[in-house]
Design a protein around this motif. Structure first.
Motif, mmCIF file in Angstrom:
data_model
loop_
_atom_site.group_PDB
_atom_site.id
_atom_site.type_symbol
_atom_site.label_atom_id
_atom_site.label_comp_id
_atom_site.label_asym_id
_atom_site.label_seq_id
_atom_site.Cartn_x
_atom_site.Cartn_y
_atom_site.Cartn_z
ATOM 1 N N CYS A 94 -11.195 5.808 5.434
ATOM 2 C CA CYS A 94 -10.633 4.518 5.848
ATOM 3 C C CYS A 94 -9.337 4.162 5.126
ATOM 4 O O CYS A 94 -8.635 3.243 5.524
ATOM 5 C CB CYS A 94 -11.660 3.403 5.698
ATOM 6 N N GLN A 95 -9.019 4.840 4.037
ATOM 7 C CA GLN A 95 -7.751 4.646 3.330
ATOM 8 C C GLN A 95 -7.543 3.220 2.820
ATOM 9 O O GLN A 95 -6.412 2.757 2.678
ATOM 10 C CB GLN A 95 -6.564 5.021 4.234
ATOM 11 N N THR A 96 -8.628 2.543 2.516
ATOM 12 C CA THR A 96 -8.470 1.169 2.049
ATOM 13 C C THR A 96 -8.355 1.130 0.525
ATOM 14 O O THR A 96 -9.237 1.623 -0.188
ATOM 15 C CB THR A 96 -9.674 0.312 2.499
ATOM 16 N N ARG A 97 -7.224 0.574 0.057
ATOM 17 C CA ARG A 97 -7.050 0.405 -1.388
ATOM 18 C C ARG A 97 -6.244 -0.872 -1.604
ATOM 19 O O ARG A 97 -5.228 -1.094 -0.934
ATOM 20 C CB ARG A 97 -6.309 1.608 -1.974
ATOM 21 N N TYR A 98 -6.718 -1.710 -2.505
ATOM 22 C CA TYR A 98 -6.011 -2.953 -2.830
ATOM 23 C C TYR A 98 -5.510 -2.904 -4.268
ATOM 24 O O TYR A 98 -6.228 -2.437 -5.145
ATOM 25 C CB TYR A 98 -6.941 -4.168 -2.695
ATOM 26 N N PRO A 99 -4.308 -3.399 -4.513
ATOM 27 C CA PRO A 99 -3.835 -3.472 -5.900
ATOM 28 C C PRO A 99 -4.511 -4.627 -6.625
ATOM 29 O O PRO A 99 -5.022 -5.546 -5.995
ATOM 30 C CB PRO A 99 -2.338 -3.757 -5.741
ATOM 31 N N LEU A 100 -4.492 -4.547 -7.946
ATOM 32 C CA LEU A 100 -5.106 -5.611 -8.747
ATOM 33 C C LEU A 100 -4.163 -5.984 -9.891
ATOM 34 O O LEU A 100 -3.379 -5.148 -10.336
ATOM 35 C CB LEU A 100 -6.414 -5.105 -9.365
ATOM 36 N N PRO A 101 -4.261 -7.226 -10.368
ATOM 37 C CA PRO A 101 -3.555 -7.530 -11.617
ATOM 38 C C PRO A 101 -4.067 -6.573 -12.690
ATOM 39 O O PRO A 101 -5.256 -6.243 -12.710
ATOM 40 C CB PRO A 101 -3.968 -8.975 -11.928
ATOM 41 N N GLN A 102 -3.173 -6.152 -13.603
ATOM 42 C CA GLN A 102 -3.564 -5.101 -14.539
ATOM 43 C C GLN A 102 -4.349 -5.621 -15.735
ATOM 44 O O GLN A 102 -4.931 -4.865 -16.476
ATOM 45 C CB GLN A 102 -2.315 -4.337 -15.002
ATOM 46 N N TYR A 103 -4.305 -6.936 -15.955
ATOM 47 C CA TYR A 103 -4.973 -7.482 -17.138
ATOM 48 C C TYR A 103 -5.955 -8.549 -16.754
ATOM 49 O O TYR A 103 -5.895 -9.121 -15.682
ATOM 50 C CB TYR A 103 -3.939 -8.062 -18.111
ATOM 51 N N GLY A 104 -6.829 -8.850 -17.701
ATOM 52 C CA GLY A 104 -7.789 -9.914 -17.497
ATOM 53 C C GLY A 104 -9.117 -9.334 -17.029
ATOM 54 O O GLY A 104 -9.179 -8.232 -16.471
#
Length: 833
Positions: A767-777
DNA sequence: GCAAGGTC
């Protein structure tokens, strides 16, 4: 038509407002705003420049292959040939092939060109092309020209440059100079009815400063950069102001390193005025502590003897109670330096302060932020300013009290100049009107203004002397008895230390004493605020440049942290220059330049003479530097390696260093043994600093990471270390898979190679689903699903608190938010033009 | 690819 040229847009507008009988018409010439009005039957137009519109540089057409090239002399180099003094061997320039005196071909030369660069001719090149075009367009039609730039040396130079542009298109229009020191009707009208002549000598003095700064700066910067070339973008700069400033920091660091701490002992006793016989624990309202009358015992024996003397005693006698009132004068008005010193103490850097101040000024909340003056001019209506800001409820009581007085009196500082009034608020603002950092600065300025109109504070200091077993202890307390300015200005305030009421001869409980061993401290490092004050004292830089100079030292990695410490590179640069080119490392060069400039301004000497003398001096010092290039090169290389050092390589034992990727410029840790050793470690984004302590879990080196707007954290460099393992978090179901009739989990995890955190579908291959995330916290899953795209919502908790977001980068909701944003940031909108 | 000084 009469053309009036001012230094900045703002001044053009104000002068038009003050001179025109009717409201001036705002117009544009190309893209530059101008103001047109009528006065005494004549058409007037004012135009504002943007500071200097010309910039000196080495003549590109004559000397260099292309502008900014560092190669050296071009082609036949005739002009340079003519300017080289006899003392320097003249290279026999030939067409296309320059040679040194020894016959070495100079094409593509670098270091060898520097002795000649010292004598390279300088031209003034256009810098503000748009403004120059508009200025010339107006000058063409002008019957007369009035230069109305600021009334100081740089202003005279800016005006002279503008005039030279005008002269290119209009050789005959008469020129005069308006000299004013405030934007008030009488001052401006007076200046324009008493026009004077341009002061060419003063402008020449400014031009000599430009030349000398360029020559010394360019030659020494190129020398330091080329002697140990570290790749494009790695400039090792030097200059008349920045290098002495760096030297100050290094000097302090050397004092700290040479400092030998001494032991001393401090004895502090616990007392209680409520318990006469020493039966309470001593934490009631009567409890207080007092230090031994000998503030510092140099000998441990003496401290022990004092401790023994009080041992076993349960009460103390109050020997004396002395009270003394002292007045604390209200602070003086803010100039730029004092403002930056105050904000620096509040954790706002001078550079940031000036950026915010500029925006507050542009939005009409504060007066002009670049001033030396610390005395409010008589023309400033203080009561009107107080009334203007009294709408802020926090200021209202103080404003009311000030306005109730029959006359308002303001404090005054020692520096009285006529450039601009000290910094004061020009409009009311509340926390709702401004973003937090802006309000923080506005609040400081507004409160300071009110403080300068307030009474002195009165503090009552109490000193109580106590006697226990023949030893004396002294307790001190401070109580504010009349708040005065402190009611509105709480900055830099020490907490009151109150003492319980006591009388002479009274017995109080003594609950024992502690003896603590301490060490004397080395002289403190400079804070940015302190450094700015020191620069001002030494005459280094100006109110408008000091903060930028310090920022520059950070940017070239000569200094780090706040309080400021020099890097190894910074220390090495100062050391090398101090040895061979000592003129550039001290503040005396600036002091002497000031003297020469005064002489030029008085007509006692010429710009050419002063610049030539300076060139000869630089030539001499460069001559001393060049033979030691190997030594300088090694010193700089060692320093750079020491700054980059992170720890030892686990594979080969060589040094692990902080490196920048050639391709992406991103930072990583690599082994200095490369290419033999290929050990590398990825780094998270943010500022990286080395830490001495090894990882307590795995023994590998650690680094301190400070990501944008986060608190620094210390992390192990090894992604495999247990301390770096983050649990994978199932955040919800994949909406893409759901659409295909499948059910797969979305999992948040960190890629061990890149250290980037993202959300990936378990069924990613399909499905090629990938979401970016904030790198910290800290990341936590929620039950919720995004209303726009169906992706699971997540919560990221940082130091600034929890933040719920939809991780889908292409979520249609994001677009809608973007459209909303400009409206939300209305606060930076310029107040009426 | 340099400086410092204005100003945005």
């Amino acid at each position: 038509m009469k053309l009036v040229v001012t230094e900045k847009h703002d001044a053009a507008q104000k002068i038009a407002d003050l001179l025109g009988a009717k409201k001036p018409k705002a117009d544009k010439v190309f893209n530059t705003p101008v103001y047109r009005f009528e006065k005494d039957g004549e058409e007037w137009v004012t135009i504002g420049l943007r500071g200097h519109i010309l910039e000196p540089d080495f003549a590109p057409s004559l000397v260099y292959k292309k502008k900014g090239g560092w190669q050296g002399v071009d082609a036949d180099g005739q002009t340079l040939q003519a300017s080289i003094p006899d003392s320097l061997p003249k290279p026999p320039f030939k067409k296309k092939k320059p040679f040194t005196a020894d016959g070495v071909e100079l094409k593509g030369w670098k270091m060898e060109a520097l002795p000649y660069l010292v004598y390279a001719p300088i031209e003034k090149l256009p810098k503000e092309k748009d403004i120059i075009r508009s200025l010339k367009n107006l000058a063409k039609k002008a019957d007369s020209i009035v230069i109305a730039t600021d009334f100081d040396r740089e202003g005279e130079l800016i005006g002279a440059d503008a005039l030279s542009c005008c002269r290119e298109v209009n050789a005959t229009a008469p020129v005069s100079r308006a000299r004013y020191s405030a934007f008030t009707k009488p001052e401006i009208q007076g200046a324009f009815s008493n026009l004077v002549a341009m002061d060419d000598n003063l402008a020449s003095a400014g031009a000599s400063r430009q030349d000398i700064d360029l020559i010394w700066g360019a030659v020494l910067t190129r020398y330091l950069t080329l002697v140990k070339f570290a790749g494009y973008g790695n400039v090792r700069s030097s200059g008349r102001v920045q290098t002495p400033t760096l030297a100050l920091i290094c000097q302090r660091e050397r004092e700290r390193m040479a400092f030998v701490p001494e032991d001393y002992w401090v004895i502090s006793g616990q007392f209680d005025a409520d318990a006469r016989e020493g039966v309470t624990a001593g934490d009631g309202p009567g409890a207080f502590s007092a230090d031994h009358a000998t503030a510092r015992f140099k000998e441990e024996g003496a401290a022990k003897a004092a401790m023994n003397a009080v041992e076993g005693h349960r009460s103390a006698r109050v020997e004396a109670v002395e009270k003394r009132k002292r007045t604390v004068p209200a602070p003086i008005p803010f100039n730029t330096t004092a403002l930056m010193a105050a904000t620096s103490a509040e954790g706002l850097s001078p550079a940031r302060t000036m950026r915010i101040a500029e925006s507050l000024y542009m939005d009409g909340y504060i007066s002009y932020p670049r001033v030396d003056n610390t005395v409010y001019p008589a023309s400033l209506d203080l009561a009107e300013v107080v009334r203007a800001i009294s709408g802020n409820p926090a200021y209202a009581p103080t404003c009311k009290a000030i306005l109730a007085q029959s006359s308002i009196r303001a404090t005054r500082g020692k520096k009285e100049t006529t450039d601009h009034p000290p910094i004061y608020p020009t409009a009311k603002a509340t926390p709702d009107d401004l973003p937090p950092a802006e309000y923080k600065l506005y609040n400081l300025i507004a409160r300071r203004f009110l403080a300068t109109l307030s009474d002195a504070a009165v503090v009552e200091g109490t000193k109580v002397t106590l006697e226990v077993g023949g030893e004396r202890f002294i307790a001190r307390g401070d109580v504010l008895v009349k708040p005065g300015f402190r009611a509105i200005y709480p900055y830099g305030l020490k907490k009151d230390e109150t003492l319980p009421p006591m009388e002479e001869g009274q017995q109080v409980a003594f609950n024992g004493a502690d003896c603590v061993q301490k060490q004397t401290e080395p002289p403190a490092r400079y804070s940015q605020g302190k450094l700015i004050q020191e620069m001002e004292k030494l005459g280094l830089g100006t109110k408008s440049t000091r903060h930028a100079i310090i920022e520059r030292l950070y940017n070239v990695s000569y200094i780090q942290n706040d309080p400021i410490e020099p890097s190894q590179l910074g220390m090495a640069v100062v050391e090398a220059l101090d040895k061979f080119a000592p003129h550039i490392t001290g503040s005396a060069m600036t002091a002497e330049l000031e003297e020469r400039m005064d002489e030029i301004a008085e007509g006692k000497t010429s710009r050419e003479a002063v610049v030539t003398t300076s060139r000869d001096l630089l030539s001499q010092e460069l001559g001393a530097l060049m033979p030691h290039s190997e030594e300088v090169k090694e010193a700089l290389a060692d320093a750079v390696a020491a700054d980059a050092y992170i720890g030892k390589c686990p594979k080969c034992g060589k040094d692990l260093q902080l490196k920048a990727s050639q391709k992406t410029r991103s930072m990583f840790i690599g082994c200095s043994g490369w290419p033999e050793c290929d050990v590398t470690f990825p780094l998270p984004s943010g500022k990286i600093e080395s830490v001495e302590e090894l990882c307590p879990t795995c023994g590998m080196p650690q680094v301190k990471v400070t990501a944008f707007r986060t608190k620094p954290r210390v992390v192990c460099i090894d992604p495999a270390c247990p301390t770096n393992q983050e649990p994978e978090v199932v955040v919800g179901k994949c909406p893409t898979c759901a659409a295909m009739g499948k059910s797969s989990n979305l999992v948040a995890r960190r890629n061990p190679k890149t250290l980037k955190r993202s959300i990936t579908c378990e069924n990613f291959d399909e499905c090629q689903t990938r979401y970016p995330l904030p790198q910290y916290g800290k990341l936590t899953a929620t039950e919720e699903v995004c209303e726009h795209c169906g992706a699971p919502m997540v919560v990221v908790t940082t130091a600034r608190g929890p933040w719920k977001l939809c991780p889908n980068f292409d979520c249609p909701g994001k677009e809608q938010e973007k459209e909303k944003k400009p409206a939300a940031r209305k606060t930076t909108k310029r107040k009426k033009a």
